[in-house]
Motif scaffolding. Structure first.
Motif, PDB file in Angstrom:
ATOM      1  N   ILE A 162       0.828  -1.209   0.000  1.00  0.00           N
ATOM      2  CA  ILE A 162       0.000   0.000   0.000  1.00  0.00           C
ATOM      3  C   ILE A 162       0.860   1.256   0.000  1.00  0.00           C
ATOM      4  O   ILE A 162       0.599   2.191  -0.783  1.00  0.00           O
ATOM      5  CB  ILE A 162      -1.003  -0.030   1.169  1.00  0.00           C
ATOM      6  N   PRO A 163       1.918   1.351   0.822  1.00  0.00           N
ATOM      7  CA  PRO A 163       2.797   2.528   0.725  1.00  0.00           C
ATOM      8  C   PRO A 163       3.445   2.668  -0.652  1.00  0.00           C
ATOM      9  O   PRO A 163       3.632   3.793  -1.135  1.00  0.00           O
ATOM     10  CB  PRO A 163       3.842   2.282   1.818  1.00  0.00           C
ATOM     11  N   PHE A 164       3.787   1.556  -1.302  1.00  0.00           N
ATOM     12  CA  PHE A 164       4.362   1.612  -2.648  1.00  0.00           C
ATOM     13  C   PHE A 164       3.378   2.213  -3.634  1.00  0.00           C
ATOM     14  O   PHE A 164       3.723   3.087  -4.446  1.00  0.00           O
ATOM     15  CB  PHE A 164       4.776   0.210  -3.099  1.00  0.00           C
ATOM     16  N   VAL A 165       2.136   1.742  -3.591  1.00  0.00           N
ATOM     17  CA  VAL A 165       1.115   2.254  -4.515  1.00  0.00           C
ATOM     18  C   VAL A 165       0.844   3.728  -4.238  1.00  0.00           C
ATOM     19  O   VAL A 165       0.763   4.553  -5.161  1.00  0.00           O
ATOM     20  CB  VAL A 165      -0.172   1.421  -4.407  1.00  0.00           C
ATOM     21  N   ASP A 166       0.716   4.087  -2.967  1.00  0.00           N
ATOM     22  CA  ASP A 166       0.438   5.478  -2.609  1.00  0.00           C
ATOM     23  C   ASP A 166       1.578   6.411  -3.018  1.00  0.00           C
ATOM     24  O   ASP A 166       1.344   7.575  -3.373  1.00  0.00           O
ATOM     25  CB  ASP A 166       0.197   5.608  -1.106  1.00  0.00           C
ATOM     26  N   ALA A 167       2.810   5.910  -2.973  1.00  0.00           N
ATOM     27  CA  ALA A 167       3.961   6.745  -3.306  1.00  0.00           C
ATOM     28  C   ALA A 167       4.119   6.942  -4.811  1.00  0.00           C
ATOM     29  O   ALA A 167       4.682   7.959  -5.244  1.00  0.00           O
ATOM     30  CB  ALA A 167       5.238   6.135  -2.727  1.00  0.00           C
ATOM     31  N   ASN A 168       3.632   6.009  -5.599  1.00  0.00           N
ATOM     32  CA  ASN A 168       3.870   6.053  -7.043  1.00  0.00           C
ATOM     33  C   ASN A 168       2.656   6.464  -7.873  1.00  0.00           C
ATOM     34  O   ASN A 168       2.801   6.732  -9.068  1.00  0.00           O
ATOM     35  CB  ASN A 168       4.374   4.685  -7.518  1.00  0.00           C
ATOM     36  N   TYR A 169       1.478   6.512  -7.241  1.00  0.00           N
ATOM     37  CA  TYR A 169       0.267   6.861  -7.980  1.00  0.00           C
ATOM     38  C   TYR A 169      -0.573   7.840  -7.164  1.00  0.00           C
ATOM     39  O   TYR A 169      -0.438   7.925  -5.942  1.00  0.00           O
ATOM     40  CB  TYR A 169      -0.533   5.599  -8.314  1.00  0.00           C
ATOM     41  N   ARG A 170      -1.452   8.553  -7.868  1.00  0.00           N
ATOM     42  CA  ARG A 170      -2.324   9.517  -7.204  1.00  0.00           C
ATOM     43  C   ARG A 170      -3.518   8.765  -6.611  1.00  0.00           C
ATOM     44  O   ARG A 170      -4.535   8.574  -7.271  1.00  0.00           O
ATOM     45  CB  ARG A 170      -2.793  10.599  -8.177  1.00  0.00           C
ATOM     46  N   THR A 171      -3.382   8.341  -5.390  1.00  0.00           N
ATOM     47  CA  THR A 171      -4.415   7.525  -4.751  1.00  0.00           C
ATOM     48  C   THR A 171      -5.267   8.370  -3.814  1.00  0.00           C
ATOM     49  O   THR A 171      -4.792   9.280  -3.142  1.00  0.00           O
ATOM     50  CB  THR A 171      -3.787   6.368  -3.960  1.00  0.00           C
ATOM     51  N   HIS A 172      -6.545   8.029  -3.777  1.00  0.00           N
ATOM     52  CA  HIS A 172      -7.484   8.570  -2.797  1.00  0.00           C
ATOM     53  C   HIS A 172      -7.464   7.619  -1.597  1.00  0.00           C
ATOM     54  O   HIS A 172      -7.201   6.425  -1.754  1.00  0.00           O
ATOM     55  CB  HIS A 172      -8.876   8.641  -3.432  1.00  0.00           C
ATOM     56  N   PRO A 173      -7.771   8.094  -0.393  1.00  0.00           N
ATOM     57  CA  PRO A 173      -7.678   7.210   0.784  1.00  0.00           C
ATOM     58  C   PRO A 173      -8.641   6.028   0.781  1.00  0.00           C
ATOM     59  O   PRO A 173      -8.420   5.063   1.523  1.00  0.00           O
ATOM     60  CB  PRO A 173      -7.998   8.157   1.952  1.00  0.00           C
ATOM     61  N   PHE A 174      -9.707   6.056  -0.045  1.00  0.00           N
ATOM     62  CA  PHE A 174     -10.689   4.972  -0.016  1.00  0.00           C
ATOM     63  C   PHE A 174     -10.091   3.720  -0.661  1.00  0.00           C
ATOM     64  O   PHE A 174      -9.709   3.720  -1.828  1.00  0.00           O
ATOM     65  CB  PHE A 174     -11.966   5.385  -0.757  1.00  0.00           C
ATOM     66  N   ARG A 175     -10.045   2.618   0.118  1.00  0.00           N
ATOM     67  CA  ARG A 175      -9.443   1.363  -0.360  1.00  0.00           C
ATOM     68  C   ARG A 175     -10.428   0.216  -0.223  1.00  0.00           C
ATOM     69  O   ARG A 175     -11.175   0.123   0.751  1.00  0.00           O
ATOM     70  CB  ARG A 175      -8.198   1.003   0.455  1.00  0.00           C
TER      71      ARG A 175
END
Length: 408
Positions: free
Chosen positions: A154-167
């Protein structure tokens, strides 16, 4: 002259026909490789895990329009990702196009040893499918796999893409077992779960035993969970899932949205596509229309609700086009043209390729004496028609010319 009911019926039919034409699919180009193969499922990444420890392949699929916006997107994490990425991406794109779910980033987590990663405890001699001797010796790795998700993936995805907090976490069979485990072990990690045909027979239904402790002990659980299974599923699945959700019925926490259903006559493996579809529909069901918006329309409240949905699911979230259309029709029937304009302004922002929304917005602008705004709406329609080759430019420019003459 005050419009009659006949005028309203004519407008309703015209809007319906125009919306149907305007909402026809607009093809989105898919990139090609050098040898002409389509690229549409995503890009593979290798995440180096020190927790597991091993290299973990994941496939990340970005929503249509990701590279042309600055928006942030919810993330759907799919277990057994290599097996499920194709149907999941197709369903997600279809539902997002229709406004039934927001655009989402899909992360397919490839399984390297699902018997290890997705099982919450070590299985002994009585494990289903085992030989009766050693069971599955590598089982019980779910705690470490959950740490991998939380602390590395999850930290990898959040660091590399524009993610919204909803998972969202989605899993089938052993993946559903892991989803059930994660819900109770680390409820704060995901906002929603799609739990498909979970293998709750595992270790004599230990997840159900844990549920009898977990649910009575928690007063508030602001999560959305879909429990689905095919009507043709067999031993170890349907009755075990029923027993699990019976615990929830008796001890459901406040703010816990959940649905349990048996769908069709699909067997264990065939159910994945339809359960994915229905799970996504349920999780994002608050995007669909609300009767109170029609019965007691208030423009400020309507726009506030729209902002709430965008804050919850990302700024690209929108209602189905049909919902905006139905609301506009009701408002026009009640002679609330200004309210209808508010809805159409939002709808045309949410569906910028739909000329029908712009033309009816222009007509209502004209009806309420806002000729400059009507001209601007028609001119925007001209640009949309050119961009998507819809062939409406000449008709729209005729309307612009007519309005300009009435101003002289």
């Amino acid at each position: 002259m005050k419009p009659t009911i006949i005028h309203h019926i004519i407008l309703f039919v015209a809007m319906a026909c125009c919306l149907h034409h305007a909402s026809a699919q607009v093809a989105q180009k898919i990139d090609l490789t050098g040898d002409g193969q389509l690229l549409g499922l995503g890009r593979q990444h290798i995440v180096e895990s020190s927790i597991l420890p091993e290299d973990r392949p994941v496939i990340i699929s970005l929503p249509v329009g990701y590279n042309t916006t600055y928006a942030r997107y919810p993330v759907l994490y799919v277990l057994d990702g290599l097996q499920n990425i194709k149907h999941t991406v197709g369903t997600v794109e279809l539902l997002a196009e229709a406004g039934l779910i927001p655009p989402v980033i899909v992360v397919g987590i490839e399984s390297l040893d699902r018997n290890r990663d997705l099982t919450p405890s070590n299985a002994g001699q009585e494990v289903h499918g085992g030989t009766g001797n050693a069971g599955i010796p590598q089982s019980g790795g779910a705690p470490e796999f959950l740490r991998f998700l939380s602390e590395e993936l999850i930290p990898f995805v959040d660091a590399n893409y524009r993610t919204h907090p909803f998972r969202i976490l989605e899993g089938h069979s052993f993946g559903g077992l892991f989803g059930t485990y994660t819900l109770m072990e680390s409820p704060g990690l995901f906002d929603a779960f799609i739990i498909e045909a979970p293998a709750l027979w595992w270790n004599k239904e230990e997840m159900t035993a844990q549920a009898k402790i977990f649910f009575p002990s928690i007063e508030n659980l602001n999560k959305t969970v879909y429990f689905g299974i095919g009507g043709g599923d067999g031993w170890g699945m349907r009755q075990e899932l029923t027993r699990y959700v019976e615990v929830i019925k008796q001890h459901a926490p406040e703010n816990f949205r959940w649905l349990h259903e048996e769908v069709g006559d699909e067997g264990h493996m065939a159910s994945r596509l339809i359960l994915n579809y229905r799970g996504l529909r349920f999780i994002f069901s608050d995007l669909s229309g609300r009767e109170d918006l029609i019965d007691d329309f208030n423009a400020v409240a309507f726009l506030s609700t729209e902002e709430h949905l965008k804050n919850k699911y990302g700024e690209m979230a929108r209602r189905p086009a049909e919902d905006y259309f139905n609301l506009v029709s009701e408002l026009v029937n009640k002679d609330n043209d200004l309210g209808a304009i508010t809805v159409l302004e939002r709808a045309s922002e949410a569906y910028p390729a739909y000329i029908g929304l712009l033309t009816h917005l222009a007509k209502l602008y004209e009806k309420t004496g806002q000729k400059e705004q009507a001209i601007d709406a028609y001119l925007l329609g001209v640009e949309v028609s050119k961009k998507y080759k819809q062939g409406q430019e000449e008709d729209l420019l005729l309307e612009v010319s007519r309005l300009r003459k009435t101003k002289e």
